[in-house]
Design a protein around this motif. Structure first.
Motif, short mmCIF file in Angstrom:
data_model
loop_
_atom_site.label_atom_id
_atom_site.label_comp_id
_atom_site.label_asym_id
_atom_site.label_seq_id
_atom_site.Cartn_x
_atom_site.Cartn_y
_atom_site.Cartn_z
N ILE A 110 -29.58 -41.81 37.96
CA ILE A 110 -28.65 -41.41 39.03
C ILE A 110 -27.69 -40.33 38.54
CG2 ILE A 110 -28.77 -43.70 40.09
CD1 ILE A 110 -25.90 -44.18 39.08
N TRP B 268 -25.27 -40.49 43.23
CA TRP B 268 -26.35 -39.92 44.05
C TRP B 268 -27.68 -40.31 43.40
CZ3 TRP B 268 -30.63 -37.02 43.32
CH2 TRP B 268 -31.27 -36.51 44.47
N ALA B 269 -28.61 -40.80 44.21
CA ALA B 269 -29.92 -41.21 43.70
C ALA B 269 -31.02 -40.62 44.57
CB ALA B 269 -30.03 -42.73 43.66
N GLY C 236 -34.01 -40.24 46.97
CA GLY C 236 -34.49 -41.12 48.02
C GLY C 236 -33.40 -41.91 48.70
N HIS C 237 -32.20 -41.83 48.18
CA HIS C 237 -31.09 -42.62 48.74
C HIS C 237 -29.91 -41.75 49.15
CE1 HIS C 237 -28.70 -46.23 49.36
NE2 HIS C 237 -27.71 -45.63 48.71
N ASP D 185 -23.64 -42.48 47.39
CA ASP D 185 -23.21 -43.85 47.60
C ASP D 185 -21.95 -44.11 46.77
OD1 ASP D 185 -23.13 -46.43 48.54
OD2 ASP D 185 -25.09 -47.01 47.76
N ARG E 1 -31.65 -36.09 50.10
CA ARG E 1 -32.26 -37.26 49.45
C ARG E 1 -33.40 -36.89 48.51
NH1 ARG E 1 -32.18 -42.33 53.66
NH2 ARG E 1 -30.00 -42.10 54.30
#
Length: 205
Positions: free
Chosen positions: A80, A99-100, A102-103, A106, A140
């Motif tokens: 991440i 930040w990850a 596919g996600h 957050d 993403r």
């Protein structure tokens, strides 16, 4: 293979103050003067035992004194991207976001949330420029290091290439700073005391 780890901490301070701060820590780092900022780039892992051997995590979590702020950190930890910010008026605990792939963006559990507007303001952007920051963090796809480099560019911050180890050792003003042995010893003692306290609490819970 690079000579540094994938992290950059930007301090609003001159290199001499930044150098002294690194010496009082546990992370060997390059201190690199940049326009308007001084970059701290971790050069190697610490000589401490787990979990304190991970220089990126230790540096991302380290409180920055008021006289060295604003401090903005960009780190690739595991899979991440982590962004941290400490401003002059904030508490010593860094505000963070992650930040990850596919996600997207957050919160970071256990830390005050770093909002997009706060990040943009800390970097000196005007309110109208926040949209570009939101776009980068809202994506993403991509790799964490690429996302951080793009984020630093839209924030108009120097040093994005250093996340890949580029331009650090070749910079004539970059200085490799090793932590003082006394600072490392003090950190080890504090960490041991905290571990002992947690173990004692578990025994009595």
């Amino acid at each position: 293979m690079t000579d540094t780890l994938p992290g950059v901490l930007l301090l609003h301070a001159d290199a001499k103050l930044a150098d002294a701060w690194v010496r009082r820590g546990v992370v060997p780092s390059y201190v690199v003067p940049l326009p308007g900022w001084t970059a701290i780039v971790p050069a190697d892992h610490t000589q401490l035992g787990a979990p304190y051997d991970d220089s990126l995590t230790v540096l991302a979590n380290r409180p920055v004194p008021t006289r060295l702020r604003t401090a903005l950190g960009f780190f690739v930890i595991g899979d991440i991207a982590v962004v941290s910010a400490q401003t002059r008026g904030s508490r010593s605990t860094p505000r963070m976001l992650s930040w990850a792939p596919g996600h997207g963006a957050d919160e970071m559990p256990g830390f005050p949330t770093l909002k997009v507007g706060q990040l943009a303001e800390a970097a000196g952007l005007h309110e109208g420029d926040v949209r570009a920051v939101t776009r980068v963090l809202g994506a993403r796809t991509g790799r964490p290091v690429e996302r951080l480099q793009e984020l630093m560019k839209v924030l108009a911050l120097p040093g994005a290439a250093m996340l890949r180890g580029e331009g650090v050792k070749s910079d004539l003003e970059a200085v490799l700073v090793e932590p003082d042995k006394s600072a490392v010893g003090h950190f080890e003692k504090v960490a041991r005391d905290e571990d002992d306290m947690r173990a004692e609490l578990r025994e009595h819970s």
